[in-house]
Design a protein around this motif. Structure first.
Motif, PDB file in Angstrom:
ATOM      1  N   ASP A  19       0.919  -1.167  -0.133  1.00 23.58           N
ATOM      2  CA  ASP A  19      -0.059  -0.089  -0.237  1.00 23.58           C
ATOM      3  C   ASP A  19       0.955   1.277   0.018  1.00 23.58           C
ATOM      4  N   GLU A  46      -8.519  -5.599  -7.274  1.00 23.57           N
ATOM      5  CA  GLU A  46      -9.048  -6.738  -6.232  1.00 23.57           C
ATOM      6  C   GLU A  46      -8.296  -6.201  -4.955  1.00 23.57           C
ATOM      7  N   PRO A  47      -9.094  -6.779  -3.935  1.00 27.55           N
ATOM      8  CA  PRO A  47     -10.230  -7.452  -4.023  1.00 27.55           C
ATOM      9  C   PRO A  47     -11.485  -6.267  -4.596  1.00 27.55           C
ATOM     10  N   ARG A  49     -15.530  -5.405  -5.253  1.00 30.57           N
ATOM     11  CA  ARG A  49     -16.704  -4.846  -4.217  1.00 30.57           C
ATOM     12  C   ARG A  49     -17.710  -5.681  -4.330  1.00 30.57           C
ATOM     13  N   LEU A  75     -10.941 -14.584  -0.831  1.00 28.71           N
ATOM     14  CA  LEU A  75     -10.062 -13.899  -1.893  1.00 28.71           C
ATOM     15  C   LEU A  75     -10.140 -14.771  -3.544  1.00 28.71           C
ATOM     16  N   ARG A  79     -11.552 -13.738  -6.945  1.00 27.25           N
ATOM     17  CA  ARG A  79     -10.666 -13.892  -7.981  1.00 27.25           C
ATOM     18  C   ARG A  79     -11.615 -14.719  -9.192  1.00 27.25           C
ATOM     19  N   ASP A 100      -5.211  -3.246 -10.384  1.00 27.60           N
ATOM     20  CA  ASP A 100      -4.514  -2.705  -9.296  1.00 27.60           C
ATOM     21  C   ASP A 100      -4.732  -4.142  -8.189  1.00 27.60           C
ATOM     22  N   ARG A 101      -3.722  -4.773  -7.974  1.00 32.48           N
ATOM     23  CA  ARG A 101      -3.707  -6.145  -7.388  1.00 32.48           C
ATOM     24  C   ARG A 101      -4.188  -7.268  -8.281  1.00 32.48           C
ATOM     25  N   TYR A 102      -3.636  -8.362  -7.936  1.00 34.84           N
ATOM     26  CA  TYR A 102      -3.935  -9.656  -8.385  1.00 34.84           C
ATOM     27  C   TYR A 102      -3.464 -10.631  -7.532  1.00 34.84           C
ATOM     28  N   SER A 105      -0.536 -10.404  -4.950  1.00 39.76           N
ATOM     29  CA  SER A 105      -0.738  -9.865  -3.437  1.00 39.76           C
ATOM     30  C   SER A 105      -1.035 -10.855  -2.862  1.00 39.76           C
ATOM     31  N   MET A 106      -1.860 -11.854  -3.175  1.00 41.92           N
ATOM     32  CA  MET A 106      -2.200 -13.065  -2.251  1.00 41.92           C
ATOM     33  C   MET A 106      -0.769 -13.743  -1.857  1.00 41.92           C
ATOM     34  N   GLN A 110      -0.734 -12.975   1.865  1.00 40.00           N
ATOM     35  CA  GLN A 110      -1.202 -14.460   2.617  1.00 40.00           C
ATOM     36  C   GLN A 110       0.016 -15.284   2.887  1.00 40.00           C
ATOM     37  N   ASP A 156      -5.977   0.017   7.749  1.00 41.44           N
ATOM     38  CA  ASP A 156      -6.675  -1.257   7.914  1.00 41.44           C
ATOM     39  C   ASP A 156      -5.633  -2.144   8.351  1.00 41.44           C
ATOM     40  N   PHE A 158      -4.077  -4.533   7.509  1.00 38.48           N
ATOM     41  CA  PHE A 158      -3.016  -5.166   6.621  1.00 38.48           C
ATOM     42  C   PHE A 158      -1.764  -4.244   6.914  1.00 38.48           C
TER      43      PHE A 158
HETATM   44  P1  TYD Z   1      -6.032  -2.261  -1.390  1.00 37.45           P
HETATM   45  O1  TYD Z   1      -5.518  -2.352  -2.564  1.00 37.45           O
HETATM   46  O2  TYD Z   1      -5.244  -1.610  -0.133  1.00 37.45           O
HETATM   47  O3  TYD Z   1      -7.507  -1.380  -1.443  1.00 37.45           O
HETATM   48  P2  TYD Z   1      -7.895   0.031  -1.274  1.00 37.45           P
HETATM   49  O4  TYD Z   1      -6.693   0.838  -1.767  1.00 37.45           O
HETATM   50  O5  TYD Z   1      -9.220   0.078  -2.004  1.00 37.45           O
HETATM   51  O6  TYD Z   1      -8.236   0.064   0.244  1.00 37.45           O
HETATM   52  O7  TYD Z   1      -6.476  -3.651  -0.859  1.00 37.45           O
HETATM   53  C1  TYD Z   1      -7.073  -4.188   0.293  1.00 37.45           C
HETATM   54  C2  TYD Z   1      -5.966  -5.018   0.849  1.00 37.45           C
HETATM   55  O8  TYD Z   1      -6.298  -6.535   0.507  1.00 37.45           O
HETATM   56  C3  TYD Z   1      -4.579  -4.877   0.674  1.00 37.45           C
HETATM   57  O9  TYD Z   1      -4.044  -4.438   1.933  1.00 37.45           O
HETATM   58  C4  TYD Z   1      -3.894  -6.099   0.324  1.00 37.45           C
HETATM   59  C5  TYD Z   1      -5.068  -7.169   0.702  1.00 37.45           C
HETATM   60  N1  TYD Z   1      -5.028  -8.368  -0.359  1.00 37.45           N
HETATM   61  C6  TYD Z   1      -4.623  -9.652   0.193  1.00 37.45           C
HETATM   62  O10 TYD Z   1      -4.297  -9.698   1.091  1.00 37.45           O
HETATM   63  N2  TYD Z   1      -4.610 -10.535  -0.895  1.00 37.45           N
HETATM   64  C7  TYD Z   1      -5.207 -10.497  -1.983  1.00 37.45           C
HETATM   65  O11 TYD Z   1      -4.993 -11.405  -2.875  1.00 37.45           O
HETATM   66  C8  TYD Z   1      -5.584  -9.265  -2.449  1.00 37.45           C
HETATM   67  C9  TYD Z   1      -5.947  -8.951  -3.897  1.00 37.45           C
HETATM   68  C10 TYD Z   1      -5.468  -8.068  -1.693  1.00 37.45           C
END
Ligand code: TYD
Length: 203
Positions: A19, A46-47, A49, A75, A79, A100-102, A105-106, A110, A156, A158
């Motif tokens: 982030d 991703e994730p 909505r 998740l 996906r 923006d993320r795929y 990110s997992m 994770q 958040d 994370f």
């Molecule tokens: P983020 O991109 O921060 O969303 P926003 O900018 O809209 O708040 O995504 C939310 C969180 O989801 C981010 O901290 C990472 C987490 N995430 C995972 O843990 N695993 C995944 O596979 C994905 C796609 C996201």
């Protein structure tokens, strides 16, 4: 930059990184550029909505993540629907899809919780389209934290420094021929220029 399959399939371009690295800004700039070249461009994240993505988001916003098994299941379900309902149909009709993320990110997020990173890759590549190009926007974790604090819209579950450092370490260990690391602590325009260079040379 012409799609090279006989069916004019589109290109899947993914932006990754912790982030605060500027992914959404860079996606917007690349989308504007590609549209100026006459391409159809879809941008998404991703994730999602949708029902499954919102479960993960709401838990993280409340300050407490789901249990790791439930988090992974949500998740993956999110996906699966995203690939089936949006990503594949757009690629099939020849659009560019910028995400923006795929699933990297997992692997990072994770994976940083202790799940085997290669297992995560395998469970995703069973169904998820492999990107044509993925960018890892890399900045020092302290700078990412500063940017997040400056945004001031709350953190958040994370978003703490040691967890993000673990995510960053996993990103840096990934080796895929289609993954490109970009040092993202320069200006917005400098980063965009690097993104464009790679798009031109790879696609
Ligand atoms: P983020 O991109 O921060 O969303 P926003 O900018 O809209 O708040 O995504 C939310 C969180 O989801 C981010 O901290 C990472 C987490 N995430 C995972 O843990 N695993 C995944 O596979 C994905 C796609 C996201």
């Amino acid at each position: 930059m012409e799609p090279d399959s006989p069916h004019l399939r589109g290109c899947l371009v993914v932006f990754e990184g912790i982030d605060g690295t500027g992914k959404s800004t860079q996606i917007k700039l690349l989308a504007d550029y590609l549209r100026s070249q006459g391409k159809e461009v879809i941008t998404d994240y991703e994730p999602t909505r949708g029902e499954w993505g919102m479960k993960v988001r709401n838990a993280a916003l409340s300050g407490e993540r789901l249990g790791i098994e439930e988090e992974i299941n949500c998740l993956l379900q999110d996906r699966r629907e995203h690939v089936r309902e949006l990503i594949e149909p757009a690629l099939e009709r020849g659009a560019w899809v910028l995400l923006d993320r795929y699933y990297l990110s997992m692997m990072a997020y994770q994976g940083a919780t202790g799940v085997n990173v290669e297992d995560i890759r395998e469970m995703n590549e069973e169904f998820a389209t492999i990107p044509d190009v993925a960018f890892w926007l890399d900045i020092p974790v302290e700078l990412a934290m500063e940017r997040m604090n400056a945004r001031g819209n709350g953190k958040d579950a994370f978003e703490n420094e040691s967890f993000l450092q673990a995510c960053s370490d996993i990103y840096s260990s990934m080796e895929m021929p289609w993954l490109f690391r970009i040092e993202a602590d320069g200006t917005i325009d400098e980063v965009h220029a690097k993104v464009r260079d790679i798009i031109h040379s790879e696609l």
